[in-house]
Write a protein that holds these residues in place. Structure first.
Motif, PDB file in Angstrom:
ATOM      1  N   ARG A 139       0.836  -1.207   0.000  1.00  0.00           N
ATOM      2  CA  ARG A 139       0.000   0.000   0.000  1.00  0.00           C
ATOM      3  C   ARG A 139       0.869   1.256   0.000  1.00  0.00           C
ATOM      4  N   CYS A 140       1.953   1.231   0.796  1.00  0.00           N
ATOM      5  CA  CYS A 140       2.867   2.384   0.824  1.00  0.00           C
ATOM      6  C   CYS A 140       3.507   2.590  -0.543  1.00  0.00           C
ATOM      7  N   ALA A 141       3.930   1.489  -1.168  1.00  0.00           N
ATOM      8  CA  ALA A 141       4.585   1.583  -2.477  1.00  0.00           C
ATOM      9  C   ALA A 141       3.604   2.166  -3.497  1.00  0.00           C
ATOM     10  N   GLU A 142       2.360   1.685  -3.464  1.00  0.00           N
ATOM     11  CA  GLU A 142       1.365   2.177  -4.423  1.00  0.00           C
ATOM     12  C   GLU A 142       1.103   3.660  -4.217  1.00  0.00           C
ATOM     13  N   LYS A 143       1.011   4.049  -2.946  1.00  0.00           N
ATOM     14  CA  LYS A 143       0.685   5.441  -2.635  1.00  0.00           C
ATOM     15  C   LYS A 143       1.760   6.399  -3.153  1.00  0.00           C
ATOM     16  N   CYS A 144       3.023   5.994  -3.048  1.00  0.00           N
ATOM     17  CA  CYS A 144       4.075   6.927  -3.468  1.00  0.00           C
ATOM     18  C   CYS A 144       4.597   6.622  -4.867  1.00  0.00           C
ATOM     19  N   GLY A 145       4.022   5.627  -5.530  1.00  0.00           N
ATOM     20  CA  GLY A 145       4.427   5.335  -6.909  1.00  0.00           C
ATOM     21  C   GLY A 145       5.742   4.589  -7.024  1.00  0.00           C
ATOM     22  N   ALA A 146       6.103   3.832  -5.973  1.00  0.00           N
ATOM     23  CA  ALA A 146       7.344   3.048  -6.001  1.00  0.00           C
ATOM     24  C   ALA A 146       7.042   1.591  -6.319  1.00  0.00           C
ATOM     25  N   ALA A 147       8.076   0.863  -6.673  1.00  0.00           N
ATOM     26  CA  ALA A 147       7.930  -0.582  -6.862  1.00  0.00           C
ATOM     27  C   ALA A 147       8.164  -1.277  -5.530  1.00  0.00           C
ATOM     28  N   LEU A 148       7.647  -2.493  -5.413  1.00  0.00           N
ATOM     29  CA  LEU A 148       7.877  -3.275  -4.191  1.00  0.00           C
ATOM     30  C   LEU A 148       8.692  -4.517  -4.548  1.00  0.00           C
ATOM     31  N   ILE A 149       9.825  -4.662  -3.866  1.00  0.00           N
ATOM     32  CA  ILE A 149      10.683  -5.832  -4.058  1.00  0.00           C
ATOM     33  C   ILE A 149      10.600  -6.689  -2.809  1.00  0.00           C
ATOM     34  N   GLU A 150      10.357  -7.977  -2.987  1.00  0.00           N
ATOM     35  CA  GLU A 150      10.335  -8.903  -1.860  1.00  0.00           C
ATOM     36  C   GLU A 150      11.677  -9.625  -1.768  1.00  0.00           C
ATOM     37  N   ASP A 151      12.417  -9.354  -0.700  1.00  0.00           N
ATOM     38  CA  ASP A 151      13.653 -10.075  -0.433  1.00  0.00           C
ATOM     39  C   ASP A 151      13.277 -11.373   0.281  1.00  0.00           C
ATOM     40  N   ALA A 152      13.250 -12.453  -0.502  1.00  0.00           N
ATOM     41  CA  ALA A 152      12.922 -13.765   0.057  1.00  0.00           C
ATOM     42  C   ALA A 152      14.164 -14.646   0.051  1.00  0.00           C
ATOM     43  N   ALA A 153      15.339 -14.002   0.219  1.00  0.00           N
ATOM     44  CA  ALA A 153      16.619 -14.737   0.193  1.00  0.00           C
ATOM     45  C   ALA A 153      16.601 -15.895   1.189  1.00  0.00           C
ATOM     46  N   GLN A 154      15.959 -15.683   2.327  1.00  0.00           N
ATOM     47  CA  GLN A 154      15.953 -16.713   3.373  1.00  0.00           C
ATOM     48  C   GLN A 154      14.646 -17.503   3.392  1.00  0.00           C
ATOM     49  N   ALA A 155      13.852 -17.396   2.347  1.00  0.00           N
ATOM     50  CA  ALA A 155      12.487 -17.927   2.448  1.00  0.00           C
ATOM     51  C   ALA A 155      12.032 -18.709   1.222  1.00  0.00           C
ATOM     52  N   LEU A 156      12.947 -19.415   0.560  1.00  0.00           N
ATOM     53  CA  LEU A 156      12.531 -20.258  -0.564  1.00  0.00           C
ATOM     54  C   LEU A 156      11.610 -21.358  -0.045  1.00  0.00           C
ATOM     55  N   GLY A 157      10.401 -21.404  -0.567  1.00  0.00           N
ATOM     56  CA  GLY A 157       9.427 -22.401  -0.131  1.00  0.00           C
ATOM     57  C   GLY A 157       8.383 -21.846   0.826  1.00  0.00           C
ATOM     58  N   ALA A 158       8.581 -20.602   1.315  1.00  0.00           N
ATOM     59  CA  ALA A 158       7.598 -20.011   2.232  1.00  0.00           C
ATOM     60  C   ALA A 158       6.360 -19.573   1.447  1.00  0.00           C
ATOM     61  N   ARG A 159       5.203 -19.743   2.071  1.00  0.00           N
ATOM     62  CA  ARG A 159       3.943 -19.416   1.391  1.00  0.00           C
ATOM     63  C   ARG A 159       3.031 -18.602   2.290  1.00  0.00           C
TER      64      ARG A 159
END
Ligand SMILES: *Cc1c(COP(=O)(O)O)cnc(C)c1O
Length: 407
Positions: A139-159
């Motif tokens: 929501r913050c990214a949308e409000k300010c027009g930024a992209a959102l990157i998910e750092d899932a480096a430690q979370a392969l397989g997390a759902r």
């Protein structure tokens, strides 16, 4: 300082539950479908292989920067120093955001005020295999027009809600580094929901990532070394000994492996390492299930330690369990616990030693900021491995040492 039972056995439990390789994985031949196989398992549209999680972030940031004049990337103040190095590598500015109290998620108010019309991207991080609050960051990214990157480096397989992490933001990435679940010694996977953005990420990679025989040869040798040594005996030599030397030298940053080079290799991953990963990947789902089962049993004991909170999944989240993140009552207790356990071969230590501005070597590139919650989190947390080599007796020794530190 050493716990007697471990000393007697002469072993070193890895700090995370990484999937061990088998010799068969290293043999030539077999399917070379690493990205396709993992994408099908995760039920994500496609995965793009790069030479590290950091390289994934670099490709992501370069792709976004090519489409926007914005220059600032918002990062959690407590994360892997490589994330800051990637932003610096791309010639972008970073703004650090404080964490919520006693958690690795962004502090909502701090995130809102960190975003402005120069924000290119927000990096939200699924730390320790747990699922981050991506909704609010989006929501913050949308409000300010930024992209959102998910750092899932430690979370392969997390759902979350049955769907892999990495798809709620614009771009996500996983790490295949040594000790991070599935490993080809160094590697990373990019994911994006939008097909046009996926094509743009691939185009950036085609443009900026070249072959580099020297780096790839080095990684092949390192992967063979990893296959040979990733176990309770080999790790004593490859991991425990240098770590104890760093601790004796009074260098916790080196002991934690937080001392990264500014020189980030960016190159293509070769066919052999990709094939090794493809063979090992077949064992990953069952391996992660076992780790989840073990975690479920051990969580109750850890959670019952007086004053200790263990980060857990919220309803609808199914994280992965490479290790447990414990929040201790105060910094002194954490210091006592580390004194008893860090460097004893039991897979206990700080996840990262500092918040980003508190690493001396990062001072030239990381802006300081008041980050009370992140600094408190850095001083009060420690990680306990969920490696299967930490058997019941050794897990009992860890709990016992923690209990005595808590008294
Ligand atoms: C390890 C890590 C990275 C970087 O991944 P590499 O594959 O080691 O380059 C990024 N973010 C977090 C949270 C990490 O733990």
């Amino acid at each position: 300082m050493q716990t007697p039972s471990v000393h007697r056995a002469g072993i070193e439990v890895p700090p995370t539950a990484g999937l061990p390789l088998r010799w068969r994985d290293l043999l030539p031949g077999g399917p070379a479908d690493l990205e396709a196989w993992l994408a099908a398992w995760l039920r994500v549209p496609a995965l793009q292989l790069e030479c590290s999680g950091t390289a994934c972030l670099i490709v992501a940031l370069r792709t976004l920067a090519a489409r926007s004049p914005r220059k600032t990337v918002v990062l959690p103040a407590y994360t892997c120093p490589l994330v800051a190095l990637a932003v610096h590598h791309c010639g972008l500015r970073m703004r650090l955001c404080d964490l919520a109290p006693d958690h690795f998620d962004f502090d909502p108010g701090a995130l809102e005020s960190a975003c402005d019309d120069d924000t290119l991207a927000i990096v939200v991080t699924h730390l320790a295999g747990r699922v981050a609050d991506v909704e609010f960051a989006r929501r913050c990214a949308e409000k300010c027009g930024a992209a959102l990157i998910e750092d899932a480096a430690q979370a392969l397989g997390a759902r979350r809600a049955g769907q892999s992490v990495g798809l709620d933001g614009d771009i996500g990435f996983f790490s295949l580094a040594a000790g991070k679940g599935l490993s080809i010694f160094e590697g990373g996977l990019l994911v994006a929901r939008d097909p046009a953005l996926r094509r743009a990420l691939q185009a950036t990679s085609d443009r900026v990532v070249g072959r580099h025989l020297g780096w790839e040869l080095r990684r092949c040798l390192e992967l063979m070394g990893y296959a040979a040594l990733y176990g309770p005996r080999g790790m004593r030599l490859a991991y425990g000994r240098p770590q104890r030397a760093a601790l004796r030298a009074g260098d916790p940053v080196r002991a934690a492996g937080d001392d990264f080079s500014f020189d980030i290799p960016v190159h293509r991953v070769g066919a052999w390492r990709r094939a090794v990963g493809a063979k090992a990947a077949r064992r990953l789902p069952a391996f992660l299930d076992q780790a989840t089962g073990r975690a479920a049993q051990r969580l109750a004991r850890l959670q019952s330690l007086p004053g200790v909170t263990v980060l857990q999944d919220r309803p609808g989240e199914q994280g992965v369990w490479p290790f447990f993140m414990l929040v201790l009552p105060d910094a002194d207790t954490r210091a006592r616990a580390l004194e008893r356990l860090w460097g004893t071969g039991l897979g206990v230590g700080p996840l990262f030693v500092h918040t980003l501005p508190d690493y001396d070597y990062l001072r030239p590139i990381v802006p300081d900021a008041p980050l009370p919650h992140a600094r408190d989190f850095a001083a009060r947390t420690l990680s306990v491995t969920n490696s299967h080599w930490l058997d019941e007796e050794l897990f009992g020794a860890v709990c016992h040492a923690l209990e005595s530190a808590l008294r």
